[in-house]
Motif scaffolding. Structure first.
Motif, PDB file in Angstrom:
ATOM      1  N   UNK A 202      22.438   1.151   6.632  1.00 14.10           N
ATOM      2  CA  UNK A 202      22.539  -0.297   6.821  1.00 14.10           C
ATOM      3  C   UNK A 202      21.201  -0.954   6.529  1.00 14.10           C
ATOM      4  N   UNK A 203      21.248  -2.157   5.948  1.00 10.39           N
ATOM      5  CA  UNK A 203      20.014  -2.869   5.631  1.00 10.39           C
ATOM      6  C   UNK A 203      20.310  -4.350   5.525  1.00 10.39           C
ATOM      7  N   UNK A 204      19.247  -5.128   5.608  1.00 14.28           N
ATOM      8  CA  UNK A 204      19.359  -6.592   5.540  1.00 14.28           C
ATOM      9  C   UNK A 204      18.875  -7.040   4.172  1.00 14.28           C
ATOM     10  N   UNK A 205      19.720  -7.751   3.430  1.00 18.61           N
ATOM     11  CA  UNK A 205      19.380  -8.160   2.073  1.00 18.61           C
ATOM     12  C   UNK A 205      18.202  -9.127   2.027  1.00 18.61           C
ATOM     13  N   UNK A 206      17.883  -9.793   3.148  1.00 17.41           N
ATOM     14  CA  UNK A 206      16.778 -10.748   3.142  1.00 17.41           C
ATOM     15  C   UNK A 206      15.471 -10.091   3.532  1.00 17.41           C
ATOM     16  N   UNK A 207      15.475  -8.805   3.804  1.00 17.30           N
ATOM     17  CA  UNK A 207      14.265  -8.123   4.272  1.00 17.30           C
ATOM     18  C   UNK A 207      13.239  -8.019   3.159  1.00 17.30           C
ATOM     19  N   UNK A 208      11.966  -8.060   3.526  1.00 18.09           N
ATOM     20  CA  UNK A 208      10.887  -7.907   2.551  1.00 18.09           C
ATOM     21  C   UNK A 208      10.895  -6.522   1.916  1.00 18.09           C
ATOM     22  N   UNK A 209      11.619  -5.585   2.499  1.00 18.72           N
ATOM     23  CA  UNK A 209      11.648  -4.237   1.967  1.00 18.72           C
ATOM     24  C   UNK A 209      12.370  -4.179   0.624  1.00 18.72           C
ATOM     25  N   UNK A 210      13.071  -5.242   0.237  1.00 22.91           N
ATOM     26  CA  UNK A 210      13.742  -5.252  -1.046  1.00 22.91           C
ATOM     27  C   UNK A 210      12.857  -5.846  -2.136  1.00 22.91           C
ATOM     28  N   UNK A 211      11.633  -6.188  -1.801  1.00 19.64           N
ATOM     29  CA  UNK A 211      10.717  -6.748  -2.784  1.00 19.64           C
ATOM     30  C   UNK A 211       9.607  -5.749  -3.070  1.00 19.64           C
ATOM     31  N   UNK A 212       8.743  -6.108  -3.972  1.00 18.20           N
ATOM     32  CA  UNK A 212       7.591  -5.263  -4.292  1.00 18.20           C
ATOM     33  C   UNK A 212       6.523  -5.493  -3.229  1.00 18.20           C
ATOM     34  N   UNK A 213       6.010  -4.431  -2.647  1.00 23.38           N
ATOM     35  CA  UNK A 213       5.129  -4.535  -1.486  1.00 23.38           C
ATOM     36  C   UNK A 213       3.693  -4.195  -1.892  1.00 23.38           C
ATOM     37  N   UNK A 214       2.736  -5.117  -1.709  1.00 25.72           N
ATOM     38  CA  UNK A 214       1.325  -4.795  -1.958  1.00 25.72           C
ATOM     39  C   UNK A 214       0.776  -3.901  -0.856  1.00 25.72           C
ATOM     40  N   UNK A 215      -0.305  -3.189  -1.161  1.00 26.71           N
ATOM     41  CA  UNK A 215      -0.943  -2.353  -0.148  1.00 26.71           C
ATOM     42  C   UNK A 215      -1.468  -3.226   0.980  1.00 26.71           C
ATOM     43  N   UNK A 216      -1.350  -2.739   2.210  1.00 23.48           N
ATOM     44  CA  UNK A 216      -1.862  -3.448   3.372  1.00 23.48           C
ATOM     45  C   UNK A 216      -0.936  -4.507   3.908  1.00 23.48           C
ATOM     46  N   UNK A 217       0.136  -4.843   3.171  1.00 23.53           N
ATOM     47  CA  UNK A 217       1.096  -5.844   3.627  1.00 23.53           C
ATOM     48  C   UNK A 217       2.276  -5.115   4.260  1.00 23.53           C
ATOM     49  N   UNK A 218       2.555  -5.393   5.536  1.00 25.74           N
ATOM     50  CA  UNK A 218       3.609  -4.754   6.324  1.00 25.74           C
ATOM     51  C   UNK A 218       3.209  -3.329   6.666  1.00 25.74           C
ATOM     52  N   UNK A 219       3.983  -2.726   7.515  1.00 24.37           N
ATOM     53  CA  UNK A 219       3.685  -1.358   7.958  1.00 24.37           C
ATOM     54  C   UNK A 219       3.802  -0.378   6.800  1.00 24.37           C
ATOM     55  N   UNK A 220       4.689  -0.653   5.825  1.00 28.15           N
ATOM     56  CA  UNK A 220       4.840   0.252   4.674  1.00 28.15           C
ATOM     57  C   UNK A 220       3.587   0.216   3.819  1.00 28.15           C
ATOM     58  N   UNK A 221       3.086  -1.009   3.542  1.00 31.59           N
ATOM     59  CA  UNK A 221       1.847  -1.115   2.786  1.00 31.59           C
ATOM     60  C   UNK A 221       0.671  -0.502   3.515  1.00 31.59           C
ATOM     61  N   UNK A 222       0.680  -0.619   4.875  1.00 31.07           N
ATOM     62  CA  UNK A 222      -0.391  -0.004   5.665  1.00 31.07           C
ATOM     63  C   UNK A 222      -0.360   1.519   5.552  1.00 31.07           C
ATOM     64  N   UNK A 223       0.849   2.092   5.609  1.00 37.10           N
ATOM     65  CA  UNK A 223       0.987   3.550   5.477  1.00 37.10           C
ATOM     66  C   UNK A 223       0.491   3.999   4.106  1.00 37.10           C
ATOM     67  N   UNK A 224       0.840   3.237   3.053  1.00 36.07           N
ATOM     68  CA  UNK A 224       0.404   3.595   1.705  1.00 36.07           C
ATOM     69  C   UNK A 224      -1.104   3.469   1.564  1.00 36.07           C
ATOM     70  N   UNK A 225      -1.684   2.476   2.205  1.00 36.26           N
ATOM     71  CA  UNK A 225      -3.123   2.246   2.068  1.00 36.26           C
ATOM     72  C   UNK A 225      -3.930   3.300   2.813  1.00 36.26           C
ATOM     73  N   UNK A 226      -3.475   3.668   4.010  1.00 37.75           N
ATOM     74  CA  UNK A 226      -4.210   4.655   4.801  1.00 37.75           C
ATOM     75  C   UNK A 226      -3.827   6.088   4.463  1.00 37.75           C
ATOM     76  N   UNK A 227      -2.661   6.260   3.786  1.00 44.09           N
ATOM     77  CA  UNK A 227      -2.151   7.607   3.449  1.00 44.09           C
ATOM     78  C   UNK A 227      -1.997   8.464   4.704  1.00 44.09           C
ATOM     79  N   UNK A 228      -1.573   7.825   5.810  1.00 40.54           N
ATOM     80  CA  UNK A 228      -1.352   8.530   7.068  1.00 40.54           C
ATOM     81  C   UNK A 228       0.062   8.233   7.558  1.00 40.54           C
ATOM     82  N   UNK A 229       0.771   9.245   8.108  1.00 46.09           N
ATOM     83  CA  UNK A 229       2.122   8.991   8.637  1.00 46.09           C
ATOM     84  C   UNK A 229       2.059   8.114   9.882  1.00 46.09           C
TER      85      UNK A 229
END
Length: 813
Positions: A202-229
């Motif tokens: 299940x997912x929400x079509x209006x969520x930012x997760x459906x867009x391109x995410x820069x590093x440091x933006x949102x928890x996903x970008x933070x994980x990518x930037x720090x390379x830590x789980x």
């Protein structure tokens, strides 16, 4: 008032009943009491012990202090709706103790009714079931995680497309982990953006997760930037997601985010949302899966990059050939693909049989323009006499225009009759001795580029292996019906052929390099010899002229004023002194060029395809001279120092060109490993010879029979002081396509081919000793003379293959 005779499932209707119940159960049960607002008003010692809170820490606190995050909000809503109606609620609850650990209780909540007939207190009577629940959950988790690991492992091994692979992995995680949503992003290093590739659940079509995410933006970008789980069991408060309402509506509790990393490079991010709390076992498994998926993404990208290159046809043919062991399908596919790629009028395959009386040529497969007549069937005798000799001698026919190149008159007549103006024929010979050729023809003038000839030569080599593969399969399949051992032999033979196919790619590149090096060396050698030979005469002539000038100066000390002026102008004394030095420096430069040319010719050794005794040290020195520029060209530091400890080696019987290729592959890997290392950067090369009598002393009796047939072993050690490698890397070091280099820098074939050359071609050994931080050492051992029995065995096998019957699965003459 005493407790009524009804069971504890009935409601408690007075404070006296409540006190009596507390007294009766305090010593045997875990009891807590809350008011109608959920505030704790009483907790007995057993409750305090299991929760690790003191009574004073609990009294006055909301019951949520024990919330573990395991249950959803709807779970507690239904519980409060039941007890608010004055009904008893029973169920299993997971709570969190003061130290953060989880524990399970079988809970019965009994409402205490007030004077208005509504509950004003709630008594929770609990039993500790932690051990049982942990066992049940562990067994369930293990079974689900085992199924998940197997499913994802099979998916990654199938080598599908990136999106399909990630979507299948996401759906498997939703299915086996009960996750609400699973998503994968890949990282583009050029744009520094994460791009969504797959989503399941299940997912929400209006969520930012459906867009391109820069590093440091949102928890996903933070994980990518720090390379830590990042993991949590409080999604709404701990994770800044794009749509908090969606998380609350879906009652999300657990979140796990993992960076996908390959060789310290970020390739993407995995995110999992769940309505259940995530256990340590699940998080550990997700970490392992994230690593496996990251490796799969990297391999998919590497495969896509390879397929986009010029050699795409070769890989396409190899894939199609591997998919079919039917010789008819293999040859039909080959001629069709070649004609489509080169855009020619006709491509056909011809078999050649050399009989005692006369040779036979048969065209078995062709792809042609509809305007051209078919050539299928036996070739006329006029064609046989011309083409059979060239096929037998493996001579290439390359005609751009029969009117301009003036080929063999007989061939010119033959092509004119077939309405062919340009033709390219590449002969073929299989390991079993079968002869054939791929012939490309065009009705008008056509220039056959060198790249096209090289590519067709690679295709011909691939087809030759495929013919051997089809022949071997047909023979072993019949034997497989007789015994299971025969089937095992077939599997091993097919695996060897697949390795040989991988080797062909690198072999063709090295063959092209060798031809280029030999051509350059030949072209440079002639003018250098001319210069070097004339420098001696020039030196003598200039010496005589200077002597003549000296005699003039001695016998005519008073020259004409014009001569005297010219002498002063050209500074005859300096010229007489500097001119011999100038010629000497030119001599040194010419000798240096001759030395480089000789090293290039020694390295390529195109004229030494047969096994012969050679000086191994000469091959090593030639390879080092070719790599001289790489050894010295470093932006920082003084390059790489090469230390040579050469022992007394006899002439070693080997294939010189192939052995030089082994030295080149190992030395190039050592240079790559040292490029990012601080000084000193050192490569050490040691050689030694172990005679047969010494081998008998250091080996056991089980191997002495073989060793006595060899006069001794030549041992070459090539080591560096680089970063070294782990045990897992060493175990895969000689596997085809395995590489630790970045995508696009290494193919993963160099060491695999080197292993084949040393072990299979020369019956030696190739080993690697390495530890992280301790450098790497490759040890090559080769018999100084090849075992005569092994030679005899190979010759006998070759003779047996020449008499194979090509009927049935093979070519029917």
């Amino acid at each position: 008032m005493s407790i009524k005779s009804h069971s504890l499932t009935n409601e408690i209707r007075s404070d006296q009943e409540l006190e009596t119940l507390k007294f009766a159960l305090d010593q045997h049960a875990i009891i807590a009491i809350t008011d109608c607002q959920g505030m704790i008003t009483y907790a007995n010692q057993r409750f305090c012990k299991i929760s690790q809170y003191s009574s004073s820490e609990l009294i006055g606190q909301n019951h949520r202090i024990l919330n573990s995050g395991y249950h959803s909000r709807s779970f507690f809503s239904k519980m409060w709706e039941t007890i608010a109606r004055g009904e008893v609620w029973k169920g299993e609850i997971c709570n969190r103790a003061k130290d953060g650990s989880l524990y399970w209780v079988d809970s019965t909540i009994v409402p205490v009714m007030g004077e208005d007939g509504k509950p004003d207190q709630y008594v929770s009577i609990r039993t500790d079931i932690t051990q049982r629940k942990q066992t049940e959950l562990a067994l369930w988790e293990r079974s689900q995680l085992a199924e998940l690991g197997a499913t994802v492992g099979v998916t990654l091994s199938q080598g599908g497309g990136l999106t399909d692979t990630l979507e299948y992995c996401a759906e498997a995680m939703v299915q086996y982990l009960g996750a609400t949503s699973v998503r994968f992003w890949t990282f583009d290093p050029e744009t520094k953006l994460l791009e969504l590739q797959a989503i399941a659940g299940q997912h929400d079509d209006t969520s930012e997760f459906h867009s391109r995410i820069p590093l440091g933006i949102s928890i996903i970008g933070y994980i990518a930037q720090t390379c830590q789980p990042y993991t949590t069991n409080d999604v709404v408060n701990d994770v800044c997601i794009g749509n908090r309402e969606w998380a609350q509506r879906e009652e999300l509790v657990g979140f796990a985010g993992y960076p996908l990393i390959v060789e310290e490079q970020l390739v993407g991010v995995l995110a999992l949302f769940s309505r259940k709390a995530l256990t340590e076992t699940v998080c550990n498994t997700l970490g392992w899966l994230a690593h496996s998926i990251a490796v799969a993404i990297d391999r998919i990208w590497a495969r896509e990059e390879l397929l986009s290159r010029r050699e795409a046809l070769l890989f396409q043919l190899a894939s199609q050939i591997r998919d079919s062991l039917n010789l008819d399908v293999i040859l039909k596919t080959t001629v069709s693909e070649i004609r489509a790629l080169l855009k020619i009028d006709r491509c056909h395959f011809v078999w050649c049989w050399i009989n005692h009386e006369h040779p036979d040529l048969v065209v078995t497969h062709e792809a042609r323009n509809s305007e051209f007549s078919s050539l299928l069937g036996d070739c006329p005798l006029s064609q046989v006499e011309i083409l059979a000799d060239k096929i037998f001698n493996q001579n290439i026919i390359r005609i751009n225009n029969i009117d301009e190149t003036e080929p063999d008159p007989r061939l010119k007549i033959l092509l004119s009759e077939a309405q062919v103006t340009a033709q390219l024929m590449i002969p073929l010979e299989t390991r079993s001795g079968q002869l054939g050729a791929i012939v490309c023809s065009h009705g008008s003038s056509r220039i056959w580029a060198d790249s096209e000839v090289d590519l067709l030569q690679a295709v011909v080599d691939q087809v030759a292996i495929a013919i051997d593969q089809a022949e071997l399969y047909a023979k072993t399949r019949a034997a497989a019906f007789a015994a299971e051992t025969q089937a095992q032999q077939l599997a091993e033979a097919l695996q060897d052929l697949q390795h040989t196919q991988a080797q062909l790619i690198q072999t063709e590149k090295m063959s092209g390099l060798g031809q280029m090096v030999a051509g350059i060396a030949h072209e440079i050698n002639n003018p250098v010899n001319f210069i070097n030979g004339n420098l001696t005469h020039a030196h003598n002539y200039i010496k005589d002229l200077l002597h003549l000038i000296q005699l003039y100066q001695e016998h005519y000390p008073e020259p004409h004023p014009a001569v005297q002026s010219q002498i002063e102008l050209i500074d005859i004394d300096f010229l007489s002194e500097d001119l011999p030095r100038l010629l000497a420096s030119m001599k040194i430069g010419a000798d240096r060029i001759r030395q480089i040319v000789l090293s290039l010719r020694n390295f390529s050794r195109l004229d030494e395809a047969e096994m012969k005794p050679v000086d191994v040290h000469e091959g090593i020195d030639s390879t080092l001279l070719i790599l001289h520029n790489r050894l010295k060209s470093f932006s920082i530091g003084s390059g790489i120092q090469v230390i040579k400890h050469y022992g007394e080696l006899p002439a070693v019987e080997c294939y010189p060109g192939q052995l030089n290729q082994v030295f080149m592959n190992i030395l190039v890997n050592a240079i790559d490993a040292l490029e990012e290392q601080p000084e000193p950067r050192i490569i050490t090369i040691k050689t030694e010879f172990v005679p047969d009598d010494l081998l008998l002393q250091i080996t056991d009796k089980s191997t002495s029979a073989k060793l006595t047939e060899d006069p001794g072993l030549a041992i070459i050690r090539i080591s560096d002081n680089g970063p070294g490698m782990s045990r897992k890397t060493r175990e895969k070091l000689f596997d085809p396509f395995f590489t630790t280099k970045p995508v696009g820098k290494g193919t993963g074939l160099g060491l695999s081919i080197s292993y084949q050359i040393v072990v299979q071609k020369h019956h030696g050994t190739l080993n690697c000793n390495s530890e992280p931080g301790q450098g790497t050492e490759f040890i090559i051992t080769i018999p100084s003379q090849q075992n005569p029995k092994l030679k005899e065995k190979e010759e006998r096998r070759a003779n047996q293959e020449q008499v194979k019957d090509w009927k049935g699965e093979g070519v029917e003459k």
